[in-house]
Design an enzyme around this catalytic site. Structure first.
Site, short mmCIF file in Angstrom:
data_model
loop_
_atom_site.label_atom_id
_atom_site.label_comp_id
_atom_site.label_asym_id
_atom_site.label_seq_id
_atom_site.Cartn_x
_atom_site.Cartn_y
_atom_site.Cartn_z
N GLU A 1 7.54 0.95 1.23
CA GLU A 1 6.36 0.12 1.54
C GLU A 1 6.57 -0.58 2.88
O GLU A 1 5.62 -0.72 3.67
CB GLU A 1 6.09 -0.92 0.44
CG GLU A 1 6.02 -0.40 -1.00
CD GLU A 1 4.87 0.54 -1.30
OE1 GLU A 1 4.17 0.97 -0.37
OE2 GLU A 1 4.69 0.88 -2.49
N HIS B 1 5.89 1.79 5.62
CA HIS B 1 4.45 2.00 5.80
C HIS B 1 3.83 0.86 6.62
O HIS B 1 3.03 1.10 7.52
CB HIS B 1 3.74 2.12 4.45
CG HIS B 1 4.29 3.23 3.59
ND1 HIS B 1 3.93 3.42 2.28
CD2 HIS B 1 5.19 4.22 3.88
CE1 HIS B 1 4.59 4.49 1.80
NE2 HIS B 1 5.35 4.96 2.75
N TYR C 1 3.03 0.03 14.17
CA TYR C 1 3.30 0.94 15.30
C TYR C 1 2.00 1.54 15.85
O TYR C 1 1.83 1.64 17.07
CB TYR C 1 4.25 2.04 14.80
CG TYR C 1 4.73 3.01 15.84
CD1 TYR C 1 5.40 2.58 16.98
CD2 TYR C 1 4.54 4.38 15.66
CE1 TYR C 1 5.86 3.49 17.92
CE2 TYR C 1 4.99 5.29 16.60
CZ TYR C 1 5.65 4.84 17.73
OH TYR C 1 6.11 5.75 18.64
N GLU D 1 -2.39 2.06 -5.74
CA GLU D 1 -1.78 3.21 -5.07
C GLU D 1 -2.51 4.51 -5.38
O GLU D 1 -2.45 5.45 -4.59
CB GLU D 1 -0.30 3.33 -5.47
CG GLU D 1 0.48 2.10 -5.05
CD GLU D 1 1.99 2.26 -5.23
OE1 GLU D 1 2.42 2.52 -6.35
OE2 GLU D 1 2.71 2.11 -4.23
N GLU E 1 3.44 7.84 -1.13
CA GLU E 1 2.57 7.17 -2.11
C GLU E 1 2.31 8.04 -3.33
O GLU E 1 2.12 7.53 -4.43
CB GLU E 1 1.24 6.75 -1.46
CG GLU E 1 1.36 5.56 -0.51
CD GLU E 1 1.92 4.32 -1.16
OE1 GLU E 1 1.81 4.14 -2.39
OE2 GLU E 1 2.52 3.51 -0.43
N HIS F 1 5.06 7.30 -5.49
CA HIS F 1 4.92 5.98 -6.12
C HIS F 1 3.95 6.06 -7.29
O HIS F 1 4.18 5.49 -8.35
CB HIS F 1 4.39 4.94 -5.11
CG HIS F 1 5.27 4.74 -3.91
ND1 HIS F 1 4.94 3.87 -2.90
CD2 HIS F 1 6.45 5.31 -3.57
CE1 HIS F 1 5.90 3.92 -1.97
NE2 HIS F 1 6.82 4.77 -2.35
FE FE Z 1 3.35 2.49 -2.56
#
Ligand code: FE
Length: 345
Positions: free
Chosen positions: A119, A122, A128, A192, A226, A229
């Site tokens: 996470e 991410h 960025y 998610e 993800e 996840h």
């Molecule tokens: Fe996640």
């Protein structure tokens, strides 16, 4: 989890539980009962990546150009980033303060540490992108307070931290165990599994037109993480259902369905904010059906009935986004890219 019992015997695997493990020695990885968590941990390590490995040069040129992107496209991109920039921080917070704290399975806790780090990667990726394109960081990162449709999604999700984040909260009662299960449904299945997906789709819409492809590549890596996840969260839910079947009452099942329906409405509202007029063949109606299609699949993954029964209106996205075969997708993408380059000859 008190102090070590000197000379105590090894942990009994039959007492291992996701929550409420009777022999809750979380320091001993073995005996390992929840092997799905170990598999997820290994897969996460194998998929390690960093945002700075991806070139943002094309995106920078297109973002600076007056003609490469329409005003609607710029607004859609910014709104999606506005959601993403805080979403993974919210997810990380819940993994560490909610899931990790109350889980008594050491292998699940191992994966949660990996997940928490992902996470952070991410959030780094969004940082960025925002920095590379010279966007106003404060404005993008504050959009979750300012853009109504983002605020409402986040406010919905964060309301399910109440109770769980209370320092006195403990699992072990029927009510609290259901509350913990509800928290996983909201953060894994909804946050998610649903709230990320129309934003993923927008980024792939750009990519299909050869626009902002560096950002889209960042998102492909994020999506791969993800989907792990999400699968891990589904495994947590289904394992708790097996270990404590008394929690999975008809009322609770209906409650989960109702939560998903509320989430679908919020996600549709978000999609209409992103695409007030529709761009690159996607519009709010298409998104409504896509969100419903995704929601039905998520419900099915935890054994609940489909509510909408709609076709996927964006079949081109099913491979790219709704995959359980992340690796194949990445191999395919790289191969196609190579072949495309060679065809120029
Ligand atoms: Fe996640």
């Amino acid at each position: 989890m008190s102090s070590i019992q000197k000379g105590g015997s090894a942990v009994d695997i039959n007492k291992r539980r996701i929550i409420n493990g009777a022999d809750a020695d979380v320091m001993q990885l073995y005996p390992m009962r929840h092997t799905f968590a170990w598999d997820a941990y290994l897969a996460g390590n194998a998929n390690h990546w960093l945002p700075t490995e991806i070139s943002m040069q094309l995106d920078i040129e297109q973002w600076k150009s007056k003609t490469a992107l329409t005003e609607d496209e710029r607004k859609a991109f910014e709104t999606v980033l506005g959601f993403f920039t805080t979403a993974d921080s919210i997810a990380a917070n819940n993994v560490v303060m909610g899931f990790y704290k109350h889980t008594t399975s050491p292998e699940c806790r191992m994966y949660m540490l990996r997940q928490g780090y992902e996470e952070a990667i991410h959030t780094h990726a969004y940082q960025y992108i925002v920095e590379s394109l010279g966007m106003d960081e404060s404005r993008i990162f504050n959009m979750y307070r300012e853009v109504e449709a983002i605020y409402k999604k986040d406010d919905f999700v964060l309301s399910f931290n109440e109770g769980i984040f209370d320092p006195n909260f403990k699992t072990g009662t029927f009510e609290n165990d259901q509350k913990f299960l509800e928290n996983i449904v909201v953060f894994s299945l909804i946050m998610e599994g649903i709230f990320f997906y129309s934003s993923f789709a927008v980024m792939f819409g750009f990519q299909r037109l050869g626009k902002l492809t560096g950002s889209a590549e960042q998102i492909q890596y994020i999506m791969r993480d993800e989907s792990q996840h999400l699968n891990f969260g589904i495994n947590l839910i289904n394992t708790i259902k097996n270990e404590q079947p008394e929690l999975w009452t008809p009322e609770f099942q209906q409650h989960c369905v109702d939560l998903v329906k509320r989430a679908v409405a919020l996600e549709y509202e978000f999609a209409t904010t992103v695409f007030p007029k529709g761009i690159f063949g996607m519009n709010a109606d298409g998104f409504r059906d896509y969100i419903r299609y995704i929601a039905d699949k998520r419900l099915g993954m935890i054994g609940l009935p489909a509510q909408y029964n709609v076709e996927n209106p964006f079949p081109w996205m099913s491979e790219a986004i709704d995959l359980n075969k992340e690796k194949n997708f990445f191999e395919t993408r790289v191969t196609e890219y190579k072949v495309g380059g060679q065809l120029e000859w």
